[in-house]
Design an enzyme around this catalytic site. Structure first.
Site, short mmCIF file in Angstrom:
data_model
loop_
_atom_site.label_atom_id
_atom_site.label_comp_id
_atom_site.label_asym_id
_atom_site.label_seq_id
_atom_site.Cartn_x
_atom_site.Cartn_y
_atom_site.Cartn_z
N HIS A 1 0.86 -1.19 0.00
CA HIS A 1 0.00 0.00 0.00
C HIS A 1 0.89 1.23 0.00
O HIS A 1 0.69 2.14 -0.78
CB HIS A 1 -0.95 -0.01 1.21
N GLU B 1 0.75 7.97 -3.75
CA GLU B 1 1.66 7.58 -2.66
C GLU B 1 2.93 8.42 -2.67
O GLU B 1 3.43 8.84 -1.63
CB GLU B 1 1.99 6.08 -2.76
N HIS C 1 3.28 10.77 0.47
CA HIS C 1 4.24 10.23 1.45
C HIS C 1 5.70 10.34 0.99
O HIS C 1 6.57 10.73 1.75
CB HIS C 1 3.91 8.76 1.75
P1 5GP Z 1 -3.34 6.71 1.54
O1 5GP Z 1 -3.90 8.11 1.32
O2 5GP Z 1 -3.88 6.05 2.76
O3 5GP Z 1 -1.85 6.66 1.42
O4 5GP Z 1 -3.87 5.84 0.29
C1 5GP Z 1 -5.23 5.65 0.04
C2 5GP Z 1 -5.60 6.18 -1.34
O5 5GP Z 1 -5.09 5.32 -2.36
C3 5GP Z 1 -7.10 6.24 -1.52
O6 5GP Z 1 -7.42 7.43 -2.24
C4 5GP Z 1 -7.40 5.03 -2.37
O7 5GP Z 1 -8.53 5.20 -3.20
C5 5GP Z 1 -6.15 4.93 -3.23
N1 5GP Z 1 -5.93 3.56 -3.71
C6 5GP Z 1 -5.77 3.21 -5.00
N2 5GP Z 1 -5.57 1.90 -5.10
C7 5GP Z 1 -5.60 1.39 -3.84
C8 5GP Z 1 -5.46 0.07 -3.31
O8 5GP Z 1 -5.25 -0.93 -4.01
N3 5GP Z 1 -5.55 -0.06 -1.96
C9 5GP Z 1 -5.76 1.01 -1.13
N4 5GP Z 1 -5.83 0.77 0.18
N5 5GP Z 1 -5.90 2.26 -1.61
C10 5GP Z 1 -5.83 2.45 -2.96
#
Ligand code: 5GP
Ligand code: 5GP
Length: 268
Positions: free
Chosen positions: A60, A156, A160
């Site tokens: 992720h 990402e 991040h």
């Molecule tokens: P975070 O903001 O927590 O780093 O990542 C979440 C974001 O990534 C959300 O907008 C989500 O829609 C997007 N996203 C795209 N593909 C994935 C996936 O395979 N898994 C997750 N958990 N989030 C995803």
């Protein structure tokens, strides 16, 4: 005297310009997700355009975090995700027959040049193409609508990755996450201990014990709910030192919903 002064000034200016942003985090979370649990929910999922990913833990993210549980985000809008740094395939052939470097994925220490038979070959273009296929296999996106992954990786990196620009550029950030994930072998740690993705139920202790036994590291387990409301194994959080190269004991647990002690491990 004046010449010496301006030379000194030049050194100071060069040092300031060359310095990366100060480190504003203490460690990283490497977050892995079980695709079966992302998909087995009310909102379901979409397979990426490259097809159904393998039944294995995907990445992720690799998130800089502070010891107090907070984290920096979206640190550098001037360093937005540049897909050419992970995707150079279409122009690989051009790079082979000319010294023209069409995509700027070749930078820093990753940039090695070979003198080829007719012209220069940018070795990095090969390495970067490799990175793209590894990302598709090990960092797949399951969000809807179907995409090729660039949106997820871009999100990402922007949210991040740009906060760890003191140690990573875009290419080395993705490479580090892939390599850390590969070092763990989480799925085989689980299956070796009889914790299989077969829709069966396991205790939190069984899951954490199996991963600690098989990988040497104790993860934090995050659960989500399947369509019927059952708790299931969704994400694993491992901790990495601030240099981004070794696993450490986690200084702090991520927040998150309780798993309970009857946790489903759904098939994918
Ligand atoms: P975070 O903001 O927590 O780093 O990542 C979440 C974001 O990534 C959300 O907008 C989500 O829609 C997007 N996203 C795209 N593909 C994935 C996936 O395979 N898994 C997750 N958990 N989030 C995803
Ligand atoms: P302990 O620190 O005694 O292991 O756990 C304290 C509480 O945190 C318990 O309610 C336990 O279920 C929960 N807990 C411990 N480890 C994890 C984990 O990896 N994931 C989740 N979701 N809860 C945990």
């Amino acid at each position: 005297m004046a010449a010496r002064l301006s030379l000194a000034l030049l050194f100071v200016l060069a040092a300031v310009a060359g310095r990366a942003a100060a480190q504003d985090y203490d460690f990283f979370f490497l977050v892995l997700q079980w695709p079966g649990s992302y998909c087995d929910t009310k909102q379901s999922c979409c397979y990426p355009k490259s097809g159904k990913p393998a039944a294995d833990f995907g990445i992720h993210g690799l998130w800089p975090n502070r010891n107090d549980g907070t984290y920096p985000q979206n640190c550098n809008p001037n360093d937005e995700f540049d897909p050419s740094k992970v995707r150079c395939d279409p122009i690989l052939l051009l790079a082979l027959v000319s010294s023209w470097s069409p995509c700027r994925c070749c930078s820093g220490s990753a940039c090695l040049r070979l003198l080829g038979f007719r012209s220069r070959v940018t070795l990095t273009h090969w390495q970067v193409s490799d990175l793209m296929s590894s990302l598709r296999a090990k960092w797949p996106t399951l969000a809807c609508p179907s995409s090729d992954g660039l949106t997820f990786w871009g999100h990402e990196w922007d949210k991040h990755g740009t906060c760890a620009s003191d140690i990573f550029d875009e290419h080395s950030y993705f490479q580090a996450a892939l390599s850390l994930r590969d070092q763990l072998g989480v799925l085989s740690a689980l299956t070796s201990a009889g914790v299989n993705p077969d829709g069966g139920y396991y205790t939190l202790g069984q899951i954490k014990g199996a991963i600690q036994q098989g990988t040497g590291f104790l993860p934090f387990v995050e659960c989500n709910r399947d369509e019927s409301g059952n708790s299931q194994l969704y994400q694993l959080y491992f901790c990495i030192n601030a240099s981004g190269d070794s696993f450490i004991e986690c200084p702090v647990s991520p927040g998150g919903r309780a798993c309970g002690n009857r946790i489903e491990f759904p098939a994918f």
